[in-house]
Design a protein around this motif. Structure first.
Motif, PDB file in Angstrom:
ATOM      1  N   ALA A 198       0.830  -1.202   0.000  1.00 33.56           N
ATOM      2  CA  ALA A 198       0.000   0.000   0.000  1.00 33.56           C
ATOM      3  C   ALA A 198       0.867   1.256   0.000  1.00 33.56           C
ATOM      4  O   ALA A 198       0.623   2.197  -0.758  1.00 33.56           O
ATOM      5  N   MET A 199       1.919   1.260   0.821  1.00 33.94           N
ATOM      6  CA  MET A 199       2.739   2.458   0.936  1.00 33.94           C
ATOM      7  C   MET A 199       3.581   2.688  -0.323  1.00 33.94           C
ATOM      8  O   MET A 199       3.925   3.816  -0.644  1.00 33.94           O
ATOM      9  N   SER A 200       3.919   1.618  -1.002  1.00 39.56           N
ATOM     10  CA  SER A 200       4.792   1.773  -2.154  1.00 39.56           C
ATOM     11  C   SER A 200       4.010   2.058  -3.432  1.00 39.56           C
ATOM     12  O   SER A 200       4.358   2.948  -4.198  1.00 39.56           O
ATOM     13  N   ARG A 201       2.929   1.320  -3.671  1.00 36.47           N
ATOM     14  CA  ARG A 201       2.342   1.342  -5.002  1.00 36.47           C
ATOM     15  C   ARG A 201       1.001   2.041  -5.069  1.00 36.47           C
ATOM     16  O   ARG A 201       0.407   2.128  -6.133  1.00 36.47           O
ATOM     17  N   MET A 202       0.490   2.498  -3.952  1.00 33.28           N
ATOM     18  CA  MET A 202      -0.788   3.191  -4.008  1.00 33.28           C
ATOM     19  C   MET A 202      -0.595   4.608  -3.481  1.00 33.28           C
ATOM     20  O   MET A 202       0.285   4.870  -2.687  1.00 33.28           O
ATOM     21  N   LYS A 244       8.971  -2.374   1.175  1.00 34.61           N
ATOM     22  CA  LYS A 244       8.583  -1.213   0.367  1.00 34.61           C
ATOM     23  C   LYS A 244       9.689  -0.877  -0.624  1.00 34.61           C
ATOM     24  O   LYS A 244       9.424  -0.582  -1.788  1.00 34.61           O
ATOM     25  N   PHE A 296       9.247  -3.168  -3.506  1.00 36.68           N
ATOM     26  CA  PHE A 296       8.114  -2.829  -4.377  1.00 36.68           C
ATOM     27  C   PHE A 296       8.375  -1.548  -5.157  1.00 36.68           C
ATOM     28  O   PHE A 296       7.868  -1.366  -6.261  1.00 36.68           O
ATOM     29  N   ASP A 297       9.156  -0.647  -4.551  1.00 37.48           N
ATOM     30  CA  ASP A 297       9.474   0.610  -5.239  1.00 37.48           C
ATOM     31  C   ASP A 297      10.211   0.350  -6.552  1.00 37.48           C
ATOM     32  O   ASP A 297      10.146   1.159  -7.477  1.00 37.48           O
ATOM     33  N   THR A 298      10.947  -0.761  -6.602  1.00 33.55           N
ATOM     34  CA  THR A 298      11.758  -1.005  -7.802  1.00 33.55           C
ATOM     35  C   THR A 298      10.982  -1.731  -8.906  1.00 33.55           C
ATOM     36  O   THR A 298      11.471  -1.837 -10.018  1.00 33.55           O
ATOM     37  N   VAL A 299       9.784  -2.219  -8.572  1.00 34.16           N
ATOM     38  CA  VAL A 299       8.978  -2.875  -9.614  1.00 34.16           C
ATOM     39  C   VAL A 299       8.360  -1.793 -10.503  1.00 34.16           C
ATOM     40  O   VAL A 299       7.714  -0.883  -9.993  1.00 34.16           O
ATOM     41  N   LYS A 341       6.215   0.702 -12.612  1.00 31.92           N
ATOM     42  CA  LYS A 341       4.813   1.099 -12.569  1.00 31.92           C
ATOM     43  C   LYS A 341       4.065   0.651 -13.815  1.00 31.92           C
ATOM     44  O   LYS A 341       2.839   0.479 -13.799  1.00 31.92           O
ATOM     45  N   GLY A 400      18.319  -1.297   0.138  1.00 32.79           N
ATOM     46  CA  GLY A 400      18.511  -1.283  -1.301  1.00 32.79           C
ATOM     47  C   GLY A 400      19.538  -0.271  -1.771  1.00 32.79           C
ATOM     48  O   GLY A 400      19.722  -0.082  -2.966  1.00 32.79           O
TER      49      GLY A 400
END
Lengths: 294, 497
Positions: free
Chosen positions: A109-113, A172, A175-178, A180, A290
């Motif tokens: 939720a915090m990373s991708r939304m 997070k 997920f940040d590196t995946v 968008k 990371g």
């Protein structure tokens, strides 16, 4: 320079390199030995016939496997290792399940939304992290006591996994590196956010899931202080491995149980160190958030 | 230095900005309430009725499931307030007045317990009640807005969504609510409420002489803070112990962080040097020392260095102990080396043992970063004729500091609260400083272990809470300072363009 000169020069360089290589290995060997002395002592003591603490020599005079037999099959009211192992395993499995779910949910939720409360919640999380965990655990003890849960394995599961959502930063970072673009493509195809989470992002997130499961599985095995606050009874059957082993070194017990402590230490350290060595690269990612990616 | 100065100079402006933000927050709440008021006035009878019965408007718009759920919520809330909230909140001001007593009952011919007040329960349940009341009030007032919107939608002829459609929204555009609700609930129950509770305890006299259920405790204002900061006023020397413990905590955190940091980087350089063979094996050998759980390795090390321990025995046999005694490093009244019992020896040993754990740890973390230092930096340095030490000082360290600054900050705060090393190694040592002992502290105690001992061994929750607040303040100052000083770029935006 003549041909022979070049040859001697090359040989000299090669000699120098070999010397340097040998020197490095020797230095490292000395350092490693120094670092491993306590571990070697732990293993040596676990094979000792002398059960107490009054040890006059580094290596035991007589070697035996009795300690290992006693640890598993000869339990008493002080040393009940199989029971502790079982307790810790149960707690570890349940808290790994709950923690992994919580961590993945929060970090995703915090990373991708993007939503209004995102930044405030994250800042609030940072502030909460500045309070020592021991402080809140003291109050959690009272809450659990009123619920009649202290000295119960469920209490341990609750304390290890309940607020695990706060430890979302590592996942997070992943997920940040995946990209968008993956979400956007799926959205165009009409996928809901839930479907994107379940069918697109989760399948490619295996590394971080494995990492989160392992970290939360290890927590109950290596934690000492939280279990110490929550488990207040003297009944050794309710102990975790850490508390039980700490108890073995009590002033009145150490003279009978020190070798057994070392044996338990070896037994519990083997799986944990194996896991740790296997997942060290994930672990590094975790701690540096990371930043090694540069 | 300049940056640190400007940080402190900036505090007033920052505070002002913060106040402005809080101000605008309240203005927003005011507007929100005004909006609800307007909705209430302009709404139909069902909107108005939903001020009293939360779900009623939903029944009018044929959203029966939702209406029923809201009704249930309201009844649940009312039941909770009557049963738990009101009785406890009524006593919050005094934290109870009726002390525990055993009264002889002629009827039952035995002692019975009177209907006593339990200060701890009153404080805790009041706190929980306040949190629930605030959450409920939020839902309740928002509901009026929702009802007004529904009325408008109905008038405009929009279709009112069915229950299933609304649930579906929580798996799509409002998916974050679904994701976050359970974890956040867990954090509120197990971190936020306990922390507020402990902060409140700092303003009470909750200690072993006021331990429920047998005794009551009550509010004492700032007394505990005065005890911790004012010297000389009482026989219990918290203020003296506090100064000693804080300075040792800071010294410890400094050495524990920076020695291991530099040592770990050197170890990583050594292992990754081009002259080293079997790199993986060496790395694993060092990593094993941190892979063994700390309660095993540290408890073992404690016995390793014990007064009658193996190290002392061996060193005595080799004559090292005698040599140390002759040269005044060890008091001549002793026949052993007081590794973990003498104040100075134990402090040095703690820092060294922490290096034993810390070097491999930092080595592990920094290896990757070291590999990433651009090779051309080294090449140009070599062409300029820099020697190894200069390369380390001018290239490796600045690069490492830049990349691992966040790690250094968290590690400093982590070391300040490094419970395991201090407690497992020195929990059973006795201080010779009577003033420290009066406050239940010891020379090697950090704030966190002092806090732990105060609660677990002495039931002194009031002072432990104050110390907890102090730890928070110190951590916050260091975090703010360090973040201000080092972190310029927001990492997440670098990945997600």
């Amino acid at each position: 320079m003549s041909v022979t000169n070049i040859k001697t020069y090359r040989r000299n360089v090669k000699m120098k390199t070999t010397l340097k290589v040998i020197a490095q290995q020797v230095i490292l060997a000395i350092l490693a030995l120094f670092w491993l002395i306590p571990i070697i002592w732990l293993i040596a003591n676990s094979f000792s016939t002398q059960t107490g603490i009054n040890i006059r020599q580094f290596f035991p005079e007589q070697w035996t496997l009795d300690n290992y037999y006693n640890l598993f099959f000869n339990t008493d009211t002080v040393a009940n290792f199989p029971k502790w192992f079982e307790n810790t395993l149960i707690v570890a499995i349940f808290s790994a399940i709950v923690s992994t779910m919580f961590v993945l949910m929060v970090s995703y939720a915090m990373s991708r939304m993007r939503f209004k409360m995102r930044k405030p919640l994250m800042n609030f999380g940072i502030i909460l992290g500045l309070f020592p965990g021991v402080l809140s655990m003291i109050a959690v003890y009272f809450i659990l006591k009123f619920m009649g849960l202290t000295d119960h394995l469920a209490a341990l599961v609750i304390i290890y996994s309940g607020s695990s959502g706060l430890g979302y930063l590592v996942a997070k970072g992943f997920f940040d590196t995946v990209p968008k673009a993956l979400d956007e493509a799926a959205k165009i195809d009409g996928a809901s956010e839930f479907m994107i989470f379940l069918k697109i992002i989760m399948p490619i997130s295996k590394p971080i899931i494995v990492y989160t499961v392992l970290v939360s599985f290890l927590a109950p095995w290596v934690d000492f202080v939280f279990a110490r606050i929550i488990l207040t009874s003297n009944d050794t059957n309710g102990f975790t491995v850490a508390i039980g082993m700490y108890n073995m070194l009590d002033r009145n017990l150490i003279n009978t149980y020190f070798a057994l402590f070392c044996t338990a230490g070896v037994v519990v350290s083997i799986p944990i160190s194996l896991l740790f060595v296997l997942m060290q690269s994930y672990y590094v990612e975790g701690v540096t958030g990371g930043s090694t990616k540069g | 230095m300049n940056k640190i100065k400007s940080f402190f100079l900036n505090i007033p402006t920052k505070c002002k900005a913060g106040l402005n933000k809080t101000g605008s927050f309240f203005v927003r709440i005011g507007k929100e309430i005004a909006g609800v008021g307007k909705d209430f006035v302009s709404g139909d009878i069902f909107v108005k009725a939903s001020l009293f019965v939360m779900g009623i408007g939903f029944f009018r718009r044929k959203q029966f499931v939702k209406g029923f759920l809201f009704l249930l919520l309201q009844f649940g809330f009312i039941y909770f307030i009557l049963k738990v909230g009101a009785p406890n909140l009524a006593k919050l001001g005094t934290l109870g007045t009726v002390e525990y007593q055993q009264i002889w009952s002629d009827e039952l011919r035995m002692n019975i317990t009177n209907d006593y007040d339990h200060s701890l329960k009153i404080l805790l349940f009041s706190l929980i009640s306040i949190v629930i009341i605030l959450a409920y009030a939020f839902v309740h007032f928002r509901n009026i807005k929702v009802q007004r919107q529904l009325q408008q939608d109905e008038k405009d002829g929009k279709t009112i969504p069915s229950f299933i459609t609304e649930v579906k929204i929580f798996f799509d555009s409002k998916f974050h609510v679904t994701l976050l609700s359970l974890p956040v609930l867990g954090i509120i129950i197990l971190t936020v409420i306990p922390l507020i509770f402990m902060i409140l305890v700092a303003f009470t006299n909750f200690d072993q002489y006021h331990y429920p259920p047998l005794k009551l405790f009550t509010w004492v204002g700032l007394n505990n803070f005065k005890l911790l900061f004012q010297t000389g006023s009482s026989s219990v020397t918290y203020a003296y112990a506090f100064r000693r413990v804080v300075s040792w905590t800071l010294i410890w955190a400094f050495f524990a962080t920076f020695l291991t940091y530099i040592g770990g980087i050197l170890l990583a350089l050594l292992i990754n040097s081009k002259y080293t063979r079997w790199k993986k094996m060496w790395r694993t050998l060092f990593v094993i020392t941190i892979a063994v759980p700390q309660f095993v390795s540290l408890l073992l090390v404690r016995n390793f260095f014990a007064t009658q321990g193996i190290v002392n025995t061996l060193l005595a046999n080799w004559g090292v102990t005698d040599w140390l005694i002759q040269n005044g490093f060890v008091s001549s009244s002793l026949s052993y080396i007081p590794f973990l019992t003498d104040e100075v020896w134990s402090k040095v040993m703690l820092i060294l043992i922490n290096c034993w754990i810390g070097f491999p740890y930092v080595m592990l973390i920094t290896t990757g970063v070291l590999m990433n230092i651009p090779k051309d930096l080294y090449d140009s340095a070599r062409i300029d004729g820099a020697n190894k030490f200069q390369v380390f000082r001018k290239i490796t360290m600045p690069y490492m500091l830049f990349v691992t600054a966040p790690y250094l900050i968290t590690s400093f705060i982590g070391n300040m609260n490094n419970f395991n090393v201090i407690y497992l190694l020195t929990s059973n040592r006795i201080t010779s400083d009577q003033l420290l002992a009066n406050a239940n502290a010891s020379d090697t105690d950090l704030l966190i272990t002092w806090l732990f001992k105060l609660t677990q061994d002495y039931y002194n929750y009031k002072m432990a809470s104050v110390i907890g607040i102090v730890i928070f303040v110190i951590s916050a100052i260091f975090t703010l300072l360090a973040f201000n000083y080092t972190i310029k770029s927001d990492k997440e935006s670098r990945f997600q363009l």
